[in-house]
Design a protein around this motif. Structure first.
Motif, mmCIF file in Angstrom:
data_model
loop_
_atom_site.group_PDB
_atom_site.id
_atom_site.type_symbol
_atom_site.label_atom_id
_atom_site.label_comp_id
_atom_site.label_asym_id
_atom_site.label_seq_id
_atom_site.Cartn_x
_atom_site.Cartn_y
_atom_site.Cartn_z
ATOM 1 N N LEU A 148 1.017 -1.216 -0.040
ATOM 2 C CA LEU A 148 0.012 -0.129 0.000
ATOM 3 C C LEU A 148 0.930 1.283 0.028
ATOM 4 N N HIS A 149 0.617 2.296 -0.936
ATOM 5 C CA HIS A 149 1.352 3.431 -1.145
ATOM 6 C C HIS A 149 0.600 4.569 -0.597
ATOM 7 N N LYS A 150 1.088 5.526 0.352
ATOM 8 C CA LYS A 150 0.352 6.673 0.855
ATOM 9 C C LYS A 150 -0.333 7.499 -0.381
ATOM 10 N N MET A 151 0.474 7.531 -1.259
ATOM 11 C CA MET A 151 0.281 8.268 -2.801
ATOM 12 C C MET A 151 1.214 7.748 -3.580
ATOM 13 N N PHE A 152 0.704 8.051 -4.876
ATOM 14 C CA PHE A 152 1.559 7.511 -6.004
ATOM 15 C C PHE A 152 2.781 8.227 -6.223
ATOM 16 N N ASP A 153 3.783 7.675 -6.187
ATOM 17 C CA ASP A 153 5.298 8.031 -6.467
ATOM 18 C C ASP A 153 5.923 7.126 -7.308
ATOM 19 N N PRO A 154 6.322 7.507 -8.498
ATOM 20 C CA PRO A 154 6.592 6.582 -9.766
ATOM 21 C C PRO A 154 8.087 6.059 -9.246
ATOM 22 N N VAL A 155 8.995 6.637 -8.478
ATOM 23 C CA VAL A 155 10.326 6.083 -8.189
ATOM 24 C C VAL A 155 9.971 4.979 -7.123
ATOM 25 N N GLU A 156 9.137 5.105 -6.335
ATOM 26 C CA GLU A 156 8.912 4.139 -5.121
ATOM 27 C C GLU A 156 8.100 2.934 -5.843
ATOM 28 N N VAL A 157 7.433 3.281 -6.937
ATOM 29 C CA VAL A 157 6.747 2.141 -7.452
ATOM 30 C C VAL A 157 7.600 1.262 -8.083
ATOM 31 N N LEU A 158 8.237 1.729 -8.864
ATOM 32 C CA LEU A 158 9.541 0.931 -9.789
ATOM 33 C C LEU A 158 10.357 0.150 -8.691
ATOM 34 N N ASP A 159 10.891 1.100 -7.539
ATOM 35 C CA ASP A 159 11.579 0.323 -6.653
ATOM 36 C C ASP A 159 11.039 -0.931 -6.176
ATOM 37 N N GLU A 160 9.774 -0.783 -5.710
ATOM 38 C CA GLU A 160 8.978 -1.899 -5.205
ATOM 39 C C GLU A 160 8.859 -2.981 -6.029
ATOM 40 N N ILE A 161 8.742 -2.884 -7.376
ATOM 41 C CA ILE A 161 8.473 -3.884 -8.401
ATOM 42 C C ILE A 161 9.837 -4.503 -8.143
ATOM 43 N N GLU A 162 11.244 -3.752 -8.236
ATOM 44 C CA GLU A 162 12.230 -4.770 -8.184
ATOM 45 C C GLU A 162 12.556 -5.617 -6.998
ATOM 46 N N LYS A 163 11.978 -4.972 -5.713
ATOM 47 C CA LYS A 163 12.414 -5.496 -4.375
ATOM 48 C C LYS A 163 11.637 -6.639 -4.111
ATOM 49 N N HIS A 164 10.213 -6.617 -4.599
ATOM 50 C CA HIS A 164 9.309 -7.673 -4.173
ATOM 51 C C HIS A 164 8.864 -8.372 -5.362
ATOM 52 N N ALA A 165 8.102 -9.553 -5.484
ATOM 53 C CA ALA A 165 7.599 -10.296 -6.432
ATOM 54 C C ALA A 165 6.211 -9.797 -6.783
ATOM 55 N N VAL A 166 6.442 -8.546 -7.052
ATOM 56 C CA VAL A 166 5.021 -7.778 -7.639
ATOM 57 C C VAL A 166 4.727 -8.585 -8.923
ATOM 58 N N PRO A 188 14.074 8.674 -14.859
ATOM 59 C CA PRO A 188 15.443 8.372 -15.377
ATOM 60 C C PRO A 188 15.965 7.147 -15.341
ATOM 61 N N GLY A 189 16.406 6.144 -15.965
ATOM 62 C CA GLY A 189 17.042 5.029 -16.040
ATOM 63 C C GLY A 189 15.935 3.750 -15.760
ATOM 64 N N VAL A 190 14.583 4.193 -16.153
ATOM 65 C CA VAL A 190 13.532 3.124 -16.132
ATOM 66 C C VAL A 190 13.850 1.851 -16.903
ATOM 67 N N GLU A 191 14.700 2.149 -18.136
ATOM 68 C CA GLU A 191 14.891 0.987 -18.729
ATOM 69 C C GLU A 191 15.938 -0.159 -18.256
ATOM 70 N N ASP A 192 16.682 0.660 -17.262
ATOM 71 C CA ASP A 192 17.480 -0.605 -16.535
ATOM 72 C C ASP A 192 17.204 -1.215 -15.232
ATOM 73 N N LYS A 193 16.040 -0.778 -15.129
ATOM 74 C CA LYS A 193 15.320 -1.547 -13.855
ATOM 75 C C LYS A 193 14.869 -2.971 -14.150
ATOM 76 N N ASP A 194 15.241 -3.653 -13.029
ATOM 77 C CA ASP A 194 14.668 -5.114 -13.261
ATOM 78 C C ASP A 194 13.211 -5.253 -13.047
ATOM 79 N N LEU A 195 12.676 -5.477 -13.868
ATOM 80 C CA LEU A 195 11.154 -5.492 -14.077
ATOM 81 C C LEU A 195 10.645 -6.834 -14.393
ATOM 82 N N SER A 196 11.470 -7.875 -14.498
ATOM 83 C CA SER A 196 11.210 -8.975 -14.866
ATOM 84 C C SER A 196 10.140 -9.999 -14.229
#
Length: 517
Positions: free
Chosen positions: A228-246, A263-271
Motif C-alpha cells: 500500500l502506497h500513501k500516494m503514487f510516487d513513480p520512483v517508489e513504485v519502480l523500486d518496489e517492483i524490483e524488491k518484491h515479487a510484484v 530516469p533509468g527506467v529501462e535499466d530497472k529489473d522489472l522481470s
C-alpha cells in the motif's frame, strides 16, 4: 458471500500471511482481521447500526483498509473522502452522505479545524494523532476483538464513493457486497495471470476512488500481500517492483506516463512483473506502445465507471498481442464485456443502433450500482431496466469490441460536424514534441464551436501552430484540425487521472451565451 468473509477465511487458514505492507510495517491477515473486529465493536459501542455511514478522511493507510473491513463486518457503509477537496466541498459530501461518524486520519489536523464549523453537530469525530475528538488508537485499544456477530446480506450497501462532480455536485454511488465481489470475480476471469495466495500487488491509487478501493479488496479477495502506497510516487513504485515479487498493479495512463519518465527506467529489473491493468481515462497509442516496450509484460485495459463499480469491459492481454502482431487498430478499443456483462450502443431515444454506428454506450452487469444516495431522480436518469447510461459516445464492431469516441458532453459541434476530441488527441500525441495533450471546444462566431489544443511539450521541444497544422494534414479531416493552441506546463487532472476539461473550458465559456461544461 461478503467482503469480509475472504479476510476471515485467510485469517483462519493463513494467519501469518502478510496482508498489508506500508513502508516497513507489515500487518498479517490475522492482524487485519483482529483489529477490524475491534473497530467494528467500537462502532457498535458508539451506537451505530447496520446501514449507517462511516466517513473516512485521509491518505492511503492501513487504518483506511481496517475501517473499510470493519464497516463490512457490521453492515455499515464506508464513505472514503477525497482529502484534496476544499473544506466546503468536503463538508458538502460528509453532510450529504448522512455519515454518523467521521474518522480523521493522521494527516488531517488542519482539515479538522476548517471542517468542524460546517458539519452536523451530532456527528461523532475520531482523530488519529491529534486532539479534537476521540483518539482513534486509544479508542481501538479499548475494544473487544471478538467477531461483532452482525447479520449482513450480500445485497447490503458496502461502499459509497462520490463521483468527481465534473458537472454539478458530486453524487454518492452506492455499491453492495454483491457488486464488489462480482467485480473481483470478473477481474480474475479477465486477466491472463490470475492472482495467487502470497503474491504481491501494488495499490497506489487513492482509496476514495473506486479503482483504489477495489484494488485493496481484490488483493484481500485473492489472499495477496497488498503493498500500500500513501500516494503514487513513480520512483517508489519502480523500486518496489524490483524488491518484491510484484505480480500486478493497476495504473491510470498518467501514472504510466510518469513511470516512463523516471530516469533509468529501462535499466530497472522489472522481470517479475506479470501484468499491468490500466484504465480510468483514455491512453494514447504512442504511450501504450512505449509502455509495452519498457515493461515487457501483459497489459489489460479496463473500462467502467464508479456507477459500474469499476470494470465492466476489458481489452485482454491476448487482444493487445493481436494488435501488435497484425491489427494495430485494436489498441484503440476498450475491449469487450467481461464475463456476465452486456453492452449496447443506443441513440438519444434509447433504441439500439447498428454495428459501427456511434451512440451512447450502455452497460449491464452484476457490478452495476444500487443507485445514487438520496437522489432517486438522478438514479432513474442513469439506470434504465438495469442498464447504466455511461455518458460515453462510441460504437461496436462486428466482433463486439467497443470503441469510445469521447464523453458525450465533450463532443464538439463545429459547423454542423460532430468532432470527438479524443480522436484529435490521439493524432497530436504522435508528434515527437508532444508529451501530453487535451483538446476542447471553444466558442466560435462562425462555426458555433472551434477546436482548441492544450499541449505539454517534451523537455527542450518547441512547436508553432503552423507546424502542428502541417503535421495533422494527412492524418485528420481539415475540420478536425485545431486552429488554436496553447502550450502549458501540465494538464489539470483529477485524483483518478482524468483531465479536467471543465477547468480548461471555463475561461472560454464563462461569458458565452451557452455553456457545454
Amino acid at each position: 458471500m461478503l467482503v469480509h468473509h475472504y479476510l476471515e477465511y485467510y485469517s483462519r487458514s493463513n494467519p501469518l500471511q502478510p496482508c498489508v505492507k506500508q513502508g516497513e510495517r507489515v500487518f498479517t491477515y490475522g492482524d487485519i482481521n483482529r483489529i477490524s473486529n475491534q473497530i467494528a465493536n467500537g462502532f457498535l459501542a458508539q451506537g451505530l447500526q447496520s446501514g449507517d455511514r462511516v466517513a473516512i478522511l485521509g491518505e492511503n493507510s492501513v487504518y483506511h483498509c481496517l475501517l473499510m473491513m470493519a464497516a463490512s463486518k457490521t453492515g455499515m457503509i464506508a464513505v472514503s473522502l477525497n482529502y484534496r477537496l476544499a473544506p466546503v466541498e468536503l463538508a458538502f459530501i460528509i453532510n450529504d452522505s448522512t455519515a454518523r461518524i467521521l474518522i480523521l486520519l493522521d494527516s488531517q489536523q488542519e482539515a479538522h479545524a476548517l471542517l468542524k464549523p460546517h458539519l452536523d453537530e451530532n456527528i461523532t469525530i475520531l482523530t488519529q494523532g491529534f486532539a479534537g475528538g476521540f483518539d482513534l488508537d486509544d479508542w481501538v485499544d479499548r475494544q473487544d476483538d471478538d467477531h461483532p456477530g452482525i447479520n449482513v446480506s450480500p445485497t447490503d450497501a458496502f461502499l459509497q464513493i462520490y463521483t468527481s462532480g465534473t458537472t454539478g455536485k458530486p453524487k454518492g454511488v452506492i455499491s453492495s457486497h454483491f457488486n464488489i465481489l462480482s467485480l473481483c470475480s470478473m477481474n480474475e476471469t479477465a486477466i491472463s495471470h490470475r492472482s495467487n495466495l502470497g503474491s504481491s500487488v501494488i495499490a497506489c491509487s487513492p482509496l476514495f476512488h473506486i479503482g483504489g478501493a477495489s484494488a485493496v479488496i481484490q488483493g484481500i479477495y485473492s489472499g495477496q500481500q497488498i503493498l500500500l502506497h500513501k500516494m503514487f510516487d513513480p520512483v517508489e513504485v519502480l523500486d518496489e517492483i524490483e524488491k518484491h515479487a510484484v505480480q500486478s498493479l493497476f495504473l491510470v495512463p498518467s501514472m504510466i506516463l510518469a513511470l516512463l519518465q523516471v530516469p533509468g527506467v529501462e535499466d530497472k529489473d522489472l522481470s517479475k512483473l506479470r501484468q499491468i491493468s490500466y484504465g480510468a481515462s483514455p491512453i494514447t497509442e504512442s504511450l501504450l506502445r512505449r509502455a509495452l516496450e519498457v515493461f515487457q509484460c501483459d497489459f489489460v485495459q479496463k473500462y467502467g465507471m464508479t456507477e459500474t463499480t469499476a470494470t465492466a469491459v476489458s481489452l485482454s492481454a491476448a487482444d493487445h498481442r493481436r494488435a501488435l502482431e497484425s491489427d494495430p487498430g485494436l489498441l484503440l478499443s476498450c475491449g469487450r464485456p467481461n464475463v456476465g456483462a452486456q453492452a449496447k450502443i443506443v441513440d438519444a431515444s434509447g433504441s439500439e443502433v447498428g454495428c459501427m454506428e456511434i451512440g451512447e454506450v450502455w452497460l449491464k452487469s452484476d457490478t452495476n450500482m444500487q443507485g445514487y444516495h438520496n437522489l432517486p431522480e438522478a438514479t432513474l436518469a442513469t439506470l434504465t431496466d438495469g442498464w447504466i447510461h455511461t455518458g460515453d459516445a462510441g460504437y461496436m464492431d462486428q466482433e463486439g469490441y467497443i470503441y469510445l469516441k469521447d464523453r458525450l458532453k465533450d463532443m464538439v459541434v463545429s459547423g454542423g460536424e460532430n468532432i470527438y476530441p479524443v480522436e484529435v488527441e490521439q493524432v497530436l500525441a504522435k508528434h515527437a514534441a508532444v508529451f501530453d495533450v487535451a483538446v476542447i471546444g471553444v466558442p466560435d462566431k462562425k462555426f458555433g464551436e472551434a477546436l482548441f489544443a492544450f499541449l505539454v511539450l517534451r523537455s527542450g521541444a518547441d512547436m508553432e501552430l503552423d507546424q502542428m497544422i502541417y503535421f495533422c494534414r494527412d492524418k485528420l479531416a481539415g475540420y478536425k484540425i485545431p486552429r488554436q493552441m496553447k502550450i502549458i506546463d501540465e494538464l489539470p487532472r483529477s485524483p483518478s487521472g482524468k483531465v479536467l476539461k471543465k477547468d480548461l473550458r471555463a475561461p472560454f465559456w464563462n461569458d458565452a451565451e451557452r455553456s457545454i461544461a
